[in-house]
Design a protein around this motif. Structure first.
Motif, PDB file in Angstrom:
ATOM      1  N   SER A   1     -24.056   8.777 -51.030  1.00  0.00           N
ATOM      2  CA  SER A   1     -23.921   7.463 -51.656  1.00  0.00           C
ATOM      3  C   SER A   1     -23.169   6.530 -50.717  1.00  0.00           C
ATOM      4  O   SER A   1     -22.300   6.958 -49.972  1.00  0.00           O
ATOM      5  N   SER A   2     -23.540   5.248 -50.763  1.00  0.00           N
ATOM      6  CA  SER A   2     -22.922   4.232 -49.910  1.00  0.00           C
ATOM      7  C   SER A   2     -21.633   3.723 -50.558  1.00  0.00           C
ATOM      8  O   SER A   2     -21.345   4.040 -51.721  1.00  0.00           O
ATOM      9  N   PRO A   3     -20.845   2.900 -49.844  1.00  0.00           N
ATOM     10  CA  PRO A   3     -19.624   2.356 -50.447  1.00  0.00           C
ATOM     11  C   PRO A   3     -19.880   1.600 -51.749  1.00  0.00           C
ATOM     12  O   PRO A   3     -19.041   1.642 -52.659  1.00  0.00           O
ATOM     13  N   GLU A   4     -21.019   0.938 -51.863  1.00  0.00           N
ATOM     14  CA  GLU A   4     -21.312   0.193 -53.083  1.00  0.00           C
ATOM     15  C   GLU A   4     -21.882   1.067 -54.186  1.00  0.00           C
ATOM     16  O   GLU A   4     -21.646   0.810 -55.375  1.00  0.00           O
ATOM     17  N   ASP A   5     -22.631   2.098 -53.799  1.00  0.00           N
ATOM     18  CA  ASP A   5     -23.270   2.960 -54.804  1.00  0.00           C
ATOM     19  C   ASP A   5     -22.369   4.090 -55.279  1.00  0.00           C
ATOM     20  O   ASP A   5     -22.568   4.640 -56.361  1.00  0.00           O
ATOM     21  N   CYS A   6     -21.407   4.469 -54.464  1.00  0.00           N
ATOM     22  CA  CYS A   6     -20.554   5.613 -54.788  1.00  0.00           C
ATOM     23  C   CYS A   6     -19.744   5.338 -56.048  1.00  0.00           C
ATOM     24  O   CYS A   6     -19.090   4.302 -56.179  1.00  0.00           O
ATOM     25  N   THR A   7     -19.799   6.278 -56.980  1.00  0.00           N
ATOM     26  CA  THR A   7     -19.000   6.137 -58.191  1.00  0.00           C
ATOM     27  C   THR A   7     -17.604   6.703 -57.954  1.00  0.00           C
ATOM     28  O   THR A   7     -17.386   7.502 -57.032  1.00  0.00           O
ATOM     29  N   LEU A   8     -16.677   6.304 -58.773  1.00  0.00           N
ATOM     30  CA  LEU A   8     -15.325   6.837 -58.648  1.00  0.00           C
ATOM     31  C   LEU A   8     -15.325   8.342 -58.869  1.00  0.00           C
ATOM     32  O   LEU A   8     -14.594   9.089 -58.204  1.00  0.00           O
ATOM     33  N   LYS A   9     -16.176   8.806 -59.771  1.00  0.00           N
ATOM     34  CA  LYS A   9     -16.284  10.244 -60.048  1.00  0.00           C
ATOM     35  C   LYS A   9     -16.750  10.985 -58.798  1.00  0.00           C
ATOM     36  O   LYS A   9     -16.213  12.050 -58.459  1.00  0.00           O
ATOM     37  N   GLU A  10     -17.757  10.456 -58.109  1.00  0.00           N
ATOM     38  CA  GLU A  10     -18.258  11.087 -56.892  1.00  0.00           C
ATOM     39  C   GLU A  10     -17.185  11.084 -55.799  1.00  0.00           C
ATOM     40  O   GLU A  10     -17.004  12.085 -55.093  1.00  0.00           O
ATOM     41  N   PHE A  11     -16.499   9.955 -55.672  1.00  0.00           N
ATOM     42  CA  PHE A  11     -15.456   9.843 -54.653  1.00  0.00           C
ATOM     43  C   PHE A  11     -14.333  10.844 -54.915  1.00  0.00           C
ATOM     44  O   PHE A  11     -13.863  11.529 -54.002  1.00  0.00           O
ATOM     45  N   LYS A  12     -13.907  10.935 -56.164  1.00  0.00           N
ATOM     46  CA  LYS A  12     -12.842  11.878 -56.518  1.00  0.00           C
ATOM     47  C   LYS A  12     -13.283  13.320 -56.302  1.00  0.00           C
ATOM     48  O   LYS A  12     -12.491  14.164 -55.853  1.00  0.00           O
ATOM     49  N   PHE A  13     -14.547  13.623 -56.606  1.00  0.00           N
ATOM     50  CA  PHE A  13     -15.056  14.981 -56.435  1.00  0.00           C
ATOM     51  C   PHE A  13     -15.030  15.392 -54.964  1.00  0.00           C
ATOM     52  O   PHE A  13     -14.520  16.460 -54.612  1.00  0.00           O
ATOM     53  N   ALA A  14     -15.571  14.532 -54.097  1.00  0.00           N
ATOM     54  CA  ALA A  14     -15.605  14.845 -52.670  1.00  0.00           C
ATOM     55  C   ALA A  14     -14.196  15.044 -52.121  1.00  0.00           C
ATOM     56  O   ALA A  14     -13.927  15.973 -51.350  1.00  0.00           O
ATOM     57  N   ASN A  15     -13.287  14.184 -52.507  1.00  0.00           N
ATOM     58  CA  ASN A  15     -11.925  14.272 -51.991  1.00  0.00           C
ATOM     59  C   ASN A  15     -11.128  15.409 -52.629  1.00  0.00           C
ATOM     60  O   ASN A  15     -10.232  15.973 -51.994  1.00  0.00           O
ATOM     61  N   ALA A  16     -11.453  15.753 -53.865  1.00  0.00           N
ATOM     62  CA  ALA A  16     -10.779  16.888 -54.505  1.00  0.00           C
ATOM     63  C   ALA A  16     -11.063  18.181 -53.744  1.00  0.00           C
ATOM     64  O   ALA A  16     -10.180  19.021 -53.556  1.00  0.00           O
ATOM     65  N   VAL A  17     -12.301  18.333 -53.291  1.00  0.00           N
ATOM     66  CA  VAL A  17     -12.686  19.550 -52.571  1.00  0.00           C
ATOM     67  C   VAL A  17     -12.182  19.531 -51.135  1.00  0.00           C
ATOM     68  O   VAL A  17     -11.553  20.481 -50.667  1.00  0.00           O
ATOM     69  N   MET A  18     -12.455  18.444 -50.421  1.00  0.00           N
ATOM     70  CA  MET A  18     -12.258  18.454 -48.969  1.00  0.00           C
ATOM     71  C   MET A  18     -10.947  17.844 -48.495  1.00  0.00           C
ATOM     72  O   MET A  18     -10.494  18.140 -47.390  1.00  0.00           O
ATOM     73  N   SER A  19     -10.315  17.002 -49.293  1.00  0.00           N
ATOM     74  CA  SER A  19      -9.009  16.452 -48.923  1.00  0.00           C
ATOM     75  C   SER A  19      -7.900  17.181 -49.678  1.00  0.00           C
ATOM     76  O   SER A  19      -7.021  17.806 -49.079  1.00  0.00           O
ATOM     77  N   GLU A  20      -7.959  17.143 -50.995  1.00  0.00           N
ATOM     78  CA  GLU A  20      -6.944  17.843 -51.785  1.00  0.00           C
ATOM     79  C   GLU A  20      -7.015  19.349 -51.565  1.00  0.00           C
ATOM     80  O   GLU A  20      -5.984  20.033 -51.537  1.00  0.00           O
ATOM     81  N   GLY A  21      -8.226  19.886 -51.391  1.00  0.00           N
ATOM     82  CA  GLY A  21      -8.378  21.316 -51.159  1.00  0.00           C
ATOM     83  C   GLY A  21      -7.682  21.765 -49.886  1.00  0.00           C
ATOM     84  O   GLY A  21      -7.045  22.819 -49.845  1.00  0.00           O
ATOM     85  N   VAL A  22      -7.801  20.962 -48.831  1.00  0.00           N
ATOM     86  CA  VAL A  22      -7.130  21.283 -47.572  1.00  0.00           C
ATOM     87  C   VAL A  22      -5.612  21.157 -47.731  1.00  0.00           C
ATOM     88  O   VAL A  22      -4.851  22.008 -47.257  1.00  0.00           O
ATOM     89  N   PHE A  23      -5.168  20.100 -48.398  1.00  0.00           N
ATOM     90  CA  PHE A  23      -3.736  19.945 -48.663  1.00  0.00           C
ATOM     91  C   PHE A  23      -3.178  21.152 -49.412  1.00  0.00           C
ATOM     92  O   PHE A  23      -2.156  21.730 -49.018  1.00  0.00           O
ATOM     93  N   LEU A  24      -3.845  21.544 -50.485  1.00  0.00           N
ATOM     94  CA  LEU A  24      -3.354  22.663 -51.290  1.00  0.00           C
ATOM     95  C   LEU A  24      -3.356  23.962 -50.488  1.00  0.00           C
ATOM     96  O   LEU A  24      -2.424  24.774 -50.579  1.00  0.00           O
ATOM     97  N   GLY A  25      -4.407  24.156 -49.684  1.00  0.00           N
ATOM     98  CA  GLY A  25      -4.468  25.364 -48.865  1.00  0.00           C
ATOM     99  C   GLY A  25      -3.300  25.451 -47.898  1.00  0.00           C
ATOM    100  O   GLY A  25      -2.648  26.488 -47.771  1.00  0.00           O
ATOM    101  N   CYS A  26      -3.044  24.345 -47.207  1.00  0.00           N
ATOM    102  CA  CYS A  26      -1.939  24.337 -46.248  1.00  0.00           C
ATOM    103  C   CYS A  26      -0.591  24.501 -46.955  1.00  0.00           C
ATOM    104  O   CYS A  26       0.277  25.262 -46.507  1.00  0.00           O
ATOM    105  N   LYS A  27      -0.411  23.800 -48.059  1.00  0.00           N
ATOM    106  CA  LYS A  27       0.855  23.850 -48.806  1.00  0.00           C
ATOM    107  C   LYS A  27       1.188  25.270 -49.257  1.00  0.00           C
ATOM    108  O   LYS A  27       2.318  25.752 -49.051  1.00  0.00           O
TER     109      LYS A  27
END
Length: 255
Positions: A94-120
């Motif tokens: 999805s593009s910046p205009e088409d991306c929903t907040l739900k999609e954005f949160k999902f992607a970041n929950a896995v790949m950003s927050e997931g990495v943070f939690l793993g390292c922590k």
């Protein structure tokens, strides 16, 4: 053989694609490998394929409780953790205009927050050894502008930045732990097949040896070779660095 003898490795998203190849490579070089993934059936099959040096646990990397449980299980079973490969990922188209907040949160929950939690949660166990290595899977999407991979790119950019901060934190605290990021280009995996609209098609045949042409995809082994280097003591002087494995994509002039 034996480049990571005696080490214990945890690889997330290891049921298929890059994670599976990483786990195979590390096990073949002497590590005891804990594979985690949200896919029970594929993950269990992957561990069975690798053999006695591998075990699988179901694991949602976006779950703080799952991370606490996985690290506790690793400590109970092995008494140590030397290598953490934060590999789990998802693709949201999805593009910046088409991306929903739900999609954005999902992607970041896995790949950003997931990495943070793993390292922590892995750091307290990693720092008990004499040479821990955290390897965070980022992407060339952290270097280039891909509108259709907007949420994915945002998450991978966060991984790129977090990696450097974690590396410097470990040095400042005197922890014997290094942290680096790997930025893969297009690799022939189920995730890339999905992103390219080729789901279900026969994987492309890519030579295992020799220099590849500019338009070629890479193989999972091309990434696993770098993972092995960063996991081994050979890379003891390497931390806070980013390794772009993309056949020249980022360096290539436009047009």
């Amino acid at each position: 053989m034996g480049r990571v003898d005696g080490k214990v490795a945890l690889v997330t998203g290891a049921a298929s694609g890059l994670g599976l190849e990483d786990a195979k490579m590390l096990a073949n070089e002497g590590a005891r490998v804990v594979l985690t993934d949200i896919s029970d059936e594929k993950g269990a099959a992957a561990a069975e394929e690798i053999g006695a040096n591998a075990a699988f646990f179901k694991h949602d990397v976006s779950s703080e409780d799952d991370w606490k449980n996985i690290i506790a299980q690793v400590e109970k079973t092995h008494g140590q953790l030397d290598i953490l490969v934060n590999n789990a990922g998802v693709v949201v188209l999805s593009s910046p205009e088409d991306c929903t907040l739900k999609e954005f949160k999902f992607a970041n929950a896995v790949m950003s927050e997931g990495v943070f939690l793993g390292c922590k949660y892995a750091l307290p166990l990693l720092r008990q050894g004499d040479g821990g290595s955290i390897i965070n899977m980022s992407s060339t999407a952290s270097h280039l502008g891909y509108p259709i991979f907007f949420a994915y790119s945002a998450a991978k950019g966060a991984v790129r930045s977090m990696t450097k901060s974690i590396a410097m934190h470990c040095q400042a605290e005197g922890y014997p732990v290094r942290c680096n990021s790997v930025h893969a280009g297009a690799i022939e995996t189920p995730m890339v097949q999905f992103a390219q609209g080729r789901t279900g098609e026969t994987p492309q045949e890519i030579p295992e040896k020799g220099v590849l042409p500019a338009d070629s995809l890479g193989t999972p082994r091309d990434i696993a070779n770098m993972i092995l280097y960063l996991a081994s003591d050979e890379s003891r002087f390497v931390t806070g660095a980013e390794f772009v494995i993309d056949n020249g994509l980022v360096a290539r002039p436009a047009g």
